[in-house]
Design a protein around this motif. Structure first.
Motif, PDB file in Angstrom:
ATOM      1  N   TYR A  77       0.844  -1.201   0.000  1.00 39.84           N
ATOM      2  CA  TYR A  77       0.000   0.000   0.000  1.00 39.84           C
ATOM      3  C   TYR A  77       0.880   1.251   0.000  1.00 39.84           C
ATOM      4  O   TYR A  77       1.673   1.459   0.926  1.00 39.84           O
ATOM      5  CB  TYR A  77      -0.897  -0.032   1.228  1.00 39.84           C
ATOM      6  CG  TYR A  77      -1.912   1.071   1.326  1.00 39.84           C
ATOM      7  CD1 TYR A  77      -2.735   1.419   0.266  1.00 39.84           C
ATOM      8  CD2 TYR A  77      -2.062   1.773   2.534  1.00 39.84           C
ATOM      9  CE1 TYR A  77      -3.669   2.414   0.379  1.00 39.84           C
ATOM     10  CE2 TYR A  77      -3.012   2.784   2.664  1.00 39.84           C
ATOM     11  CZ  TYR A  77      -3.815   3.105   1.574  1.00 39.84           C
ATOM     12  OH  TYR A  77      -4.755   4.103   1.689  1.00 39.84           O
ATOM     13  N   ALA A  79       0.597   4.448   0.647  1.00 38.80           N
ATOM     14  CA  ALA A  79       0.580   5.377   1.778  1.00 38.80           C
ATOM     15  C   ALA A  79       1.339   4.817   2.976  1.00 38.80           C
ATOM     16  O   ALA A  79       2.049   5.549   3.679  1.00 38.80           O
ATOM     17  CB  ALA A  79      -0.861   5.695   2.170  1.00 38.80           C
ATOM     18  N   LEU A  80       1.219   3.508   3.216  1.00 40.33           N
ATOM     19  CA  LEU A  80       1.932   2.903   4.337  1.00 40.33           C
ATOM     20  C   LEU A  80       3.424   2.817   4.044  1.00 40.33           C
ATOM     21  O   LEU A  80       4.259   3.027   4.932  1.00 40.33           O
ATOM     22  CB  LEU A  80       1.365   1.514   4.630  1.00 40.33           C
ATOM     23  CG  LEU A  80       1.957   0.788   5.849  1.00 40.33           C
ATOM     24  CD1 LEU A  80       1.850   1.640   7.110  1.00 40.33           C
ATOM     25  CD2 LEU A  80       1.274  -0.560   6.065  1.00 40.33           C
ATOM     26  N   GLU A  82       5.078   4.951   2.273  1.00 43.62           N
ATOM     27  CA  GLU A  82       5.561   6.326   2.471  1.00 43.62           C
ATOM     28  C   GLU A  82       5.744   6.620   3.962  1.00 43.62           C
ATOM     29  O   GLU A  82       6.724   7.249   4.372  1.00 43.62           O
ATOM     30  CB  GLU A  82       4.584   7.319   1.842  1.00 43.62           C
ATOM     31  CG  GLU A  82       4.595   7.308   0.327  1.00 43.62           C
ATOM     32  CD  GLU A  82       3.486   8.158  -0.268  1.00 43.62           C
ATOM     33  OE1 GLU A  82       2.832   8.909   0.505  1.00 43.62           O
ATOM     34  OE2 GLU A  82       3.255   8.061  -1.489  1.00 43.62           O
ATOM     35  N   TRP A  83       4.799   6.155   4.788  1.00 40.55           N
ATOM     36  CA  TRP A  83       4.899   6.371   6.237  1.00 40.55           C
ATOM     37  C   TRP A  83       6.135   5.668   6.788  1.00 40.55           C
ATOM     38  O   TRP A  83       6.887   6.245   7.583  1.00 40.55           O
ATOM     39  CB  TRP A  83       3.640   5.859   6.927  1.00 40.55           C
ATOM     40  CG  TRP A  83       3.630   6.122   8.403  1.00 40.55           C
ATOM     41  CD1 TRP A  83       3.130   7.218   9.032  1.00 40.55           C
ATOM     42  CD2 TRP A  83       4.151   5.256   9.437  1.00 40.55           C
ATOM     43  NE1 TRP A  83       3.316   7.115  10.399  1.00 40.55           N
ATOM     44  CE2 TRP A  83       3.943   5.917  10.670  1.00 40.55           C
ATOM     45  CE3 TRP A  83       4.775   4.015   9.438  1.00 40.55           C
ATOM     46  CZ2 TRP A  83       4.333   5.370  11.895  1.00 40.55           C
ATOM     47  CZ3 TRP A  83       5.177   3.456  10.644  1.00 40.55           C
ATOM     48  CH2 TRP A  83       4.958   4.121  11.851  1.00 40.55           C
ATOM     49  N   GLN A  87       9.932   7.174   8.550  1.00 45.87           N
ATOM     50  CA  GLN A  87      10.455   6.849   9.880  1.00 45.87           C
ATOM     51  C   GLN A  87      11.935   6.475   9.835  1.00 45.87           C
ATOM     52  O   GLN A  87      12.588   6.382  10.879  1.00 45.87           O
ATOM     53  CB  GLN A  87       9.680   5.673  10.511  1.00 45.87           C
ATOM     54  CG  GLN A  87       8.171   5.745  10.422  1.00 45.87           C
ATOM     55  CD  GLN A  87       7.601   7.054  10.925  1.00 45.87           C
ATOM     56  OE1 GLN A  87       7.878   7.471  12.050  1.00 45.87           O
ATOM     57  NE2 GLN A  87       6.798   7.697  10.091  1.00 45.87           N
ATOM     58  N   TYR A 283      -2.248   1.382   8.250  1.00 50.52           N
ATOM     59  CA  TYR A 283      -1.967   2.786   7.950  1.00 50.52           C
ATOM     60  C   TYR A 283      -2.876   3.718   8.733  1.00 50.52           C
ATOM     61  O   TYR A 283      -2.418   4.724   9.296  1.00 50.52           O
ATOM     62  CB  TYR A 283      -2.107   3.056   6.450  1.00 50.52           C
ATOM     63  CG  TYR A 283      -1.923   4.509   6.106  1.00 50.52           C
ATOM     64  CD1 TYR A 283      -0.680   5.108   6.251  1.00 50.52           C
ATOM     65  CD2 TYR A 283      -2.995   5.290   5.687  1.00 50.52           C
ATOM     66  CE1 TYR A 283      -0.501   6.459   5.968  1.00 50.52           C
ATOM     67  CE2 TYR A 283      -2.819   6.634   5.397  1.00 50.52           C
ATOM     68  CZ  TYR A 283      -1.571   7.210   5.545  1.00 50.52           C
ATOM     69  OH  TYR A 283      -1.400   8.543   5.272  1.00 50.52           O
ATOM     70  N   GLU A 284      -4.155   3.397   8.777  1.00 49.63           N
ATOM     71  CA  GLU A 284      -5.083   4.233   9.545  1.00 49.63           C
ATOM     72  C   GLU A 284      -4.680   4.291  11.018  1.00 49.63           C
ATOM     73  O   GLU A 284      -4.754   5.337  11.657  1.00 49.63           O
ATOM     74  CB  GLU A 284      -6.509   3.694   9.414  1.00 49.63           C
ATOM     75  CG  GLU A 284      -7.113   3.834   8.036  1.00 49.63           C
ATOM     76  CD  GLU A 284      -7.293   5.291   7.626  1.00 49.63           C
ATOM     77  OE1 GLU A 284      -7.884   6.061   8.424  1.00 49.63           O
ATOM     78  OE2 GLU A 284      -6.830   5.657   6.527  1.00 49.63           O
ATOM     79  N   VAL A 286      -1.561   3.719  12.444  1.00 46.40           N
ATOM     80  CA  VAL A 286      -0.302   4.423  12.727  1.00 46.40           C
ATOM     81  C   VAL A 286      -0.449   5.914  12.460  1.00 46.40           C
ATOM     82  O   VAL A 286       0.235   6.738  13.092  1.00 46.40           O
ATOM     83  CB  VAL A 286       0.874   3.847  11.911  1.00 46.40           C
ATOM     84  CG1 VAL A 286       1.107   2.385  12.271  1.00 46.40           C
ATOM     85  CG2 VAL A 286       0.683   4.016  10.412  1.00 46.40           C
ATOM     86  N   LYS A 287      -1.342   6.253  11.573  1.00 45.91           N
ATOM     87  CA  LYS A 287      -1.524   7.663  11.238  1.00 45.91           C
ATOM     88  C   LYS A 287      -2.227   8.427  12.357  1.00 45.91           C
ATOM     89  O   LYS A 287      -1.900   9.578  12.639  1.00 45.91           O
ATOM     90  CB  LYS A 287      -2.348   7.766   9.944  1.00 45.91           C
ATOM     91  CG  LYS A 287      -2.520   9.178   9.410  1.00 45.91           C
ATOM     92  CD  LYS A 287      -3.307   9.144   8.109  1.00 45.91           C
ATOM     93  CE  LYS A 287      -3.561  10.548   7.577  1.00 45.91           C
ATOM     94  NZ  LYS A 287      -4.376  10.518   6.336  1.00 45.91           N
ATOM     95  N   TYR A 288      -3.149   7.750  13.054  1.00 44.07           N
ATOM     96  CA  TYR A 288      -3.987   8.486  14.003  1.00 44.07           C
ATOM     97  C   TYR A 288      -3.801   8.105  15.476  1.00 44.07           C
ATOM     98  O   TYR A 288      -4.150   8.895  16.348  1.00 44.07           O
ATOM     99  CB  TYR A 288      -5.465   8.288  13.639  1.00 44.07           C
ATOM    100  CG  TYR A 288      -5.830   8.858  12.299  1.00 44.07           C
ATOM    101  CD1 TYR A 288      -5.791  10.230  12.071  1.00 44.07           C
ATOM    102  CD2 TYR A 288      -6.191   8.026  11.248  1.00 44.07           C
ATOM    103  CE1 TYR A 288      -6.108  10.756  10.834  1.00 44.07           C
ATOM    104  CE2 TYR A 288      -6.519   8.546   9.999  1.00 44.07           C
ATOM    105  CZ  TYR A 288      -6.480   9.907   9.799  1.00 44.07           C
ATOM    106  OH  TYR A 288      -6.787  10.433   8.583  1.00 44.07           O
ATOM    107  N   GLN A 291       0.946   6.429  19.031  1.00 45.72           N
ATOM    108  CA  GLN A 291       1.669   6.852  20.237  1.00 45.72           C
ATOM    109  C   GLN A 291       0.896   6.524  21.507  1.00 45.72           C
ATOM    110  O   GLN A 291       1.471   6.081  22.505  1.00 45.72           O
ATOM    111  CB  GLN A 291       1.984   8.349  20.167  1.00 45.72           C
ATOM    112  CG  GLN A 291       3.035   8.706  19.127  1.00 45.72           C
ATOM    113  CD  GLN A 291       4.290   7.847  19.242  1.00 45.72           C
ATOM    114  OE1 GLN A 291       4.847   7.690  20.335  1.00 45.72           O
ATOM    115  NE2 GLN A 291       4.730   7.291  18.123  1.00 45.72           N
TER     116      GLN A 291
END
Length: 402
Positions: A77, A79-80, A82-83, A87, A283-284, A286-288, A291
């Motif tokens: 994917y 977007a993932l 790229e994320w 890092q 992706y959803e 780790v994006k939101y 932490q």
């Protein structure tokens, strides 16, 4: 009427190297009512972000169902990827491959690097799952002695002089030992691997599970730093299994483009691509919300580690030693020379407590007096009771070696 075929005679030669895990066979004996188990390296299921995942899954299927349920590209994917690349230092998305768990990454690396008889350098002990992944490709293992700071530099250099295809290393909260390789040893490993022209496979599954102290730089980042960027000598593996949920089977490999390109080709023959919906769900997450999830995991696991260490000091007999891990999921325990962890395992089962004997983590067959305890998937009261039971079994085992 039975089959006329002798199936064993039909299997490929490498299939003879694919065997059931000794540990998994032993642990079948541990499936009894009332058993307290410190065996599997399992995340605590009560910490899975199930509600957030349910909401994210519904949103993905509502808004992007055609993409989530369709075949996708082998690389993963976008977007993932790229994320992940963001890092890592000096890394572009085309240097990232999403895989179906780190275990698939290990298998694909074995497939592209190991010929029959190829030398592979591994720590002693090392991750048993890596040995299982590499074994069908018929390597010859070169084991590197360790102490509490990681691979001993003199032992490492002696092995590198023999020209292994790669060094497989778990520098951060190693499975099985829980050890954290020191910064000095990390730098030495990267420098020596560069000197002898040997790639490093860095397996970094537990990097985010640190409980106090500063996070040490990865081998991947130190290699980049040493050469001032560009494509280096380190192939980096990590996973979302320990931070989100292992059932998603989403992990990644990052590294030099020629290696990633060859891994993509190998993966096309294995499963075409990792599940699209799962990648989008990760992706959803780790994006939101990563932490907050990490804070919860660190707090819980640190408390469980402390309870186990306290109970071990209280209940285990003299002569038994163990380390004090600064993170991860495991405590590594050593019995006095002459004691046998498999014998202790059988005595522990009688006390209704289970662990993992350490010998299968040693590629050279050593480590008969070692064992691994996992503290991540048991609440404090079960940990205290389980260690009390283990102490009774250990006293009985040690009586035999006096």
């Amino acid at each position: 009427m039975g089959s006329s075929i002798s199936w064993d005679s039909r299997f490929a030669r490498r299939a003879t190297r694919i065997t059931s895990s000794t540990i998994r066979e032993l642990l079948k004996m541990a499936q009894q009512p009332g058993m307290i188990t410190f065996s599997g390296g399992l995340p605590a299921p009560e910490l899975f972000p199930a509600e957030a995942m349910a909401e994210a899954s519904a949103r993905i299927l509502r808004e992007k169902a055609n993409q989530a349920l369709q075949y996708s590209t082998t690389e993963g994917y976008p977007a993932l990827r790229e994320w992940v690349a963001a890092q890592l230092p000096n890394t572009q998305p085309d240097q990232v491959l999403l895989v179906s768990g780190s275990q698939q990454g290990l298998d694909l690396l074995g497939k592209i690097f190991i010929d029959a008889g190829s030398a592979v350098a591994v720590e002693s002990p090392t991750y048993m799952g890596a040995l299982s992944a590499f074994n069908p490709y018929e390597p010859e293992y070169l084991t590197v002695a360790m102490d509490e700071e990681g691979m001993v530099p003199e032992a490492l250099e002696a092995v590198l002089k023999q020209g292994p295809r790669f060094v497989y290393a778990l520098p951060t909260f190693q499975n099985p030992s829980g050890r954290l390789m020191s910064l000095e040893r990390r730098q030495k490993l990267v420098e020596l691997a560069d000197k002898y022209g040997v790639p490093i496979v860095e397996d970094d599954a537990y990097a985010e599970l640190y409980y106090g102290g500063q996070k040490l730089p990865t081998l991947y980042s130190l290699d980049q730093q040493m050469r001032g960027g560009g494509e280096g000598n380190v192939i980096y593996l990590s996973t979302f299994s320990k931070t989100l949920a292992p059932g998603l089977r989403v992990a990644y490999a990052a590294g030099p483009r020629p290696v990633i390109h060859k891994l993509v080709q190998a993966k096309q023959g294995a499963d075409l691509h990792t599940g699209s919906l799962n990648q989008m769900l990760v992706y959803e997450m780790v994006k939101y919300g990563l932490q907050e999830q990490l804070s919860k995991i660190r707090e819980t696991y640190a408390a469980r580690r402390d309870v186990m260490l306290e109970a071990m000091a209280q209940h285990l007999p003299k002569g038994v030693t163990w380390n004090q891990p600064k993170g991860g999921m495991f405590i590594w325990m050593q019995l006095p020379q002459g004691a046998d962890a498999v014998s202790l395992f059988k005595k522990a089962l009688e006390q209704k407590v289970a662990f993992v004997p350490g010998q299968p983590f040693h590629a050279d067959g050593s480590g008969q007096n070692t064992l691994r305890l996992s503290f991540s998937n048991a609440d404090p009261e079960l940990i205290r009771e389980g260690i009390r039971r283990l102490g009774r079994a250990a006293e009985e085992e040690l009586e035999l070696v006096k």
